[in-house]
Each structure stands twice: as structure tokens, then as C-alpha cells.
Design an enzyme around this catalytic site. Structure first.
Site, mmCIF file in Angstrom:
data_model
loop_
_atom_site.group_PDB
_atom_site.id
_atom_site.type_symbol
_atom_site.label_atom_id
_atom_site.label_comp_id
_atom_site.label_asym_id
_atom_site.label_seq_id
_atom_site.Cartn_x
_atom_site.Cartn_y
_atom_site.Cartn_z
ATOM 1 N N SER A 1 -8.392 -39.047 -10.771
ATOM 2 C CA SER A 1 -7.658 -38.341 -9.715
ATOM 3 C C SER A 1 -8.359 -38.562 -8.384
ATOM 4 C CB SER A 1 -7.571 -36.830 -10.011
ATOM 5 O OG SER A 1 -8.870 -36.251 -10.031
ATOM 6 N N ILE B 1 -9.920 -39.474 -4.811
ATOM 7 C CA ILE B 1 -10.409 -40.690 -4.174
ATOM 8 C C ILE B 1 -10.639 -41.789 -5.201
ATOM 9 C CG2 ILE B 1 -12.317 -41.695 -2.853
ATOM 10 C CD1 ILE B 1 -12.689 -38.926 -1.534
ATOM 11 N N SER C 1 -20.556 -36.910 1.080
ATOM 12 C CA SER C 1 -19.638 -36.043 1.809
ATOM 13 C C SER C 1 -20.207 -35.825 3.204
ATOM 14 C CB SER C 1 -19.517 -34.698 1.077
ATOM 15 O OG SER C 1 -18.915 -33.709 1.885
ATOM 16 N N TYR D 1 -23.128 -27.061 -3.362
ATOM 17 C CA TYR D 1 -22.471 -28.358 -3.165
ATOM 18 C C TYR D 1 -23.169 -29.157 -2.067
ATOM 19 C CZ TYR D 1 -18.821 -31.680 -1.738
ATOM 20 O OH TYR D 1 -18.128 -32.817 -1.385
ATOM 21 N N LYS E 1 -25.195 -32.894 -2.294
ATOM 22 C CA LYS E 1 -24.882 -34.086 -1.501
ATOM 23 C C LYS E 1 -26.092 -34.535 -0.686
ATOM 24 C CE LYS E 1 -20.720 -34.520 -3.047
ATOM 25 N NZ LYS E 1 -20.383 -35.647 -3.938
ATOM 26 N N SER F 1 -6.786 -33.899 -2.085
ATOM 27 C CA SER F 1 -7.089 -34.119 -3.496
ATOM 28 C C SER F 1 -6.893 -32.782 -4.212
ATOM 29 C CB SER F 1 -8.532 -34.617 -3.669
ATOM 30 O OG SER F 1 -9.445 -33.571 -3.397
#
Length: 295
Positions: free
Chosen positions: A21, A23, A150, A163, A167, A198
Site C-alpha cells: 500500500s 508509497i 520522513s 515516530y 526516523k 496513504s
């Protein structure tokens, strides 16, 4: 012009994780159009088969698209999956570390297990797979590692503490690897998308272990389309760009602001309500709905 640039990838073997799914899926389509041989991995085999079918519809040969179901956190399965790819294609040229999960949470309320879980998926899974593939690249003195980071890997993004940390960690790991192995023919591209359409919000982690955010994006959101993000990512891969940022303004403006004027940027964020940043990120105050769930 776009596909003239991407023709340099024709015949390459590319392994994409998180390919069911978002990208990863659309990157598979972009690469399939220019004759790339694809290995597609994610947990959901049925979705991978759907992606494979669409790759064939747009011109890929059935034998040029291999479905390799894999849970990125199942470290003991990494070698088996890699051997399957080598057995089918005989080689691997590019590994796209794209698997990952987002988050919406209040920093002080995040349970430590959430931090652990996100690092397992977003960092350790990718590092483990890279360490499985890297000896093959070093042996042939050639190989390209692509990492989906990101804008949160460059900025201190609010309400996504775990998160954002994952990254930033990816940049640390792969910049170290870049310096260490640059003389051995290893290329590294770190891709930093901003808000992109997304299903990432639906599956995003929260501050509580085992829970998901469970909201969908809206068509009116100010986000880069998944297809456009995948196109730009494919161009970055073809040109072996070391790092690329993909975002609309004002996110792109803040990226440059933070990079070149970090002190003034931090002073600026100190006087701006952090939820205004969330509206720039999600086109609405998504934290309001999370706070309501908590109450």
C-alpha cells in the site's frame, strides 16, 4: 522526460518492503513501467498479489514481479526471504527500506511499550534486513540502499514523539553506514516525504500500546499525491540522490528554515501553538479526536 531518466533502472532487481500500500505500492508501479525486476514484501500476501497483478497490467512480465511475504520484525525470516529473491532473479541491486508506521500521541502520555514497538518496525526491522543484504552488496562492490525516512527525520514534529525518534535514528544508522562503506561502492538514498496521501493515519500508533489511531485522510487534505511522491522517489533512486525532501509548502519552507536557521526556527516554534503545526501536517487538528477518545 520522466521515463527517459528512469530508463537507467531498466533490468535492475529492486526489493521493496512495505509494498502492499501507500508509497511502496505506487513506487512499484513507477518502477514496473521502466522494466525493473521487482521483489515485493509486506505482511499481507493478498495485497501484494493485487499489486503484482497491476504491475503486470502496466507492462511487467509475470516472472519479473516476485511476491515475498514478510513481517519486517520477523528477523529470523530475513535470510530466507533474501535467498528466495536471489534464487529467482540471481541478484539484487537495490533494497528499498520502506516499511514503517506513523503515530499520533501526546509525548508525556506515551507508554514505553509504544516506543519499543515503533522502533521494532521502523528501525530494527529495516536495520536487520539491511545487514542481511549488505554482505552481498559488499562482495560485488555495488549496491544501492534506499530508506524511506520522513520530514520528521529532520524536524522535531509534535505529537509523534516515538515516530520522530525512529526516523531520526534511521538517519544516524544510515549516515554512519554511508561514511563507513562509501569506498566499497555502496550508495544510500534517504527519502524524506512530508504529508502524503496513504492509509498511514488509519494504522498509526497512539500513546497506548496495541491501539491504532483509526482515522482516514480526507480528499481535501493538503498532501502530495501518492503517485507524485513515488515518481519523485523513483527519480531520486535513478539519480542516486543522497537525500531528498518531498513536500508542499509550508512544510518545505519549514524544512529549509530549520536546516539553515535552527536557532531562530526553535524560537519561532516556541511562540506558535503546536496544534497549528498539526493542522499543517494533517490539514486539521487530529489530536482533538485523540484527546476525545482518551476522555
Amino acid at each position: 522526460m520522466l521515463y527517459l531518466i528512469l530508463e537507467t533502472l531498466e533490468g535492475k532487481v529492486v526489493w521493496i518492503t512495505g509494498a502492499s500500500s501507500g508509497i511502496g505500492e505506487f513506487l512499484a508501479y513507477e518502477l514496473a513501467k521502466c522494466g525493473v525486476k521487482l521483489a515485493l514484501s509486506a505482511r499481507r500476501e493478498s495485497e501484494l498479489l493485487r499489486v503484482k497483478s497491476h504491475c503486470e497490467e502496466i507492462g511487467a512480465k509475470p516472472s519479473d514481479v516476485l511476491v515475498v511475504p514478510l513481517d519486517i520484525t520477523a528477523y529470523d525470516k530475513h535470510e530466507e526471504a533474501f535467498k528466495k529473491i536471489l534464487s529467482h532473479f540471481g541478484d539484487l541491486d537495490i533494497l528499498v527500506n520502506n516499511a514503517g508506521r506513523s503515530q499520533r500521541a501526546n509525548w508525556e502520555k506515551i507508554e514505553l511499550q509504544v516506543d519499543r514497538d515503533l522502533f521494532e518496525v521502523n528501525v530494527f526491522g529495516l536495520i536487520g534486513l539491511t545487514r542481511t543484504v549488505l554482505p552481498h552488496f559488499l562482495k560485488k562492490q555495488s549496491g544501492h540502499l534506499v530508506v524511506t525516512s520522513s520530514t520528521a527525520g529532520k524536524l522535531g514534529v509534535p505529537f509523534s514523539g516515538s515516530y520522530t525518534a525512529t526516523k531520526h535514528a534511521l538517519h544516524g544508522y544510515f549516515e554512519s553506514l554511508r561514511t563507513e562503506k562509501a569506498a566499497f561502492g555502496i550508495k544510500i538514498t534517504i527519502v524524506c516525504p512530508g504529508p502524503v496521501f496513504s492509509n498511514i493515519l488509519r494504522q498509526a500508533a497512539t500513546e497506548k500500546a496495541g491501539s491504532i489511531f483509526g482515522e482516514d485522510m480526507k480528499s481535501s487534505d493538503n498532501r502530495v499525491s501518492t503517485q507524485r511522491c513515488a515518481q519523485l522517489m523513483a527519480i531520486a533512486i535513478a539519480n542516486e540522490v543522497t537525500e531528498c525532501w518531498i513536500a508542499f509548502n509550508p512544510v518545505m519552507f519549514f524544512m529549509y528554515y530549520a536546516c539553515y536557521l535552527p536557532d531562530t526556527f526553535r524560537r519561532f516554534t516556541a511562540v506558535v501553538n503546536s496544534k497549528r503545526f498539526m493542522k499543517l501536517r494533517d490539514s486539521r487538528d487530529t489530536m482533538e479526536s485523540l484527546d476525545k477518545k482518551d476522555t
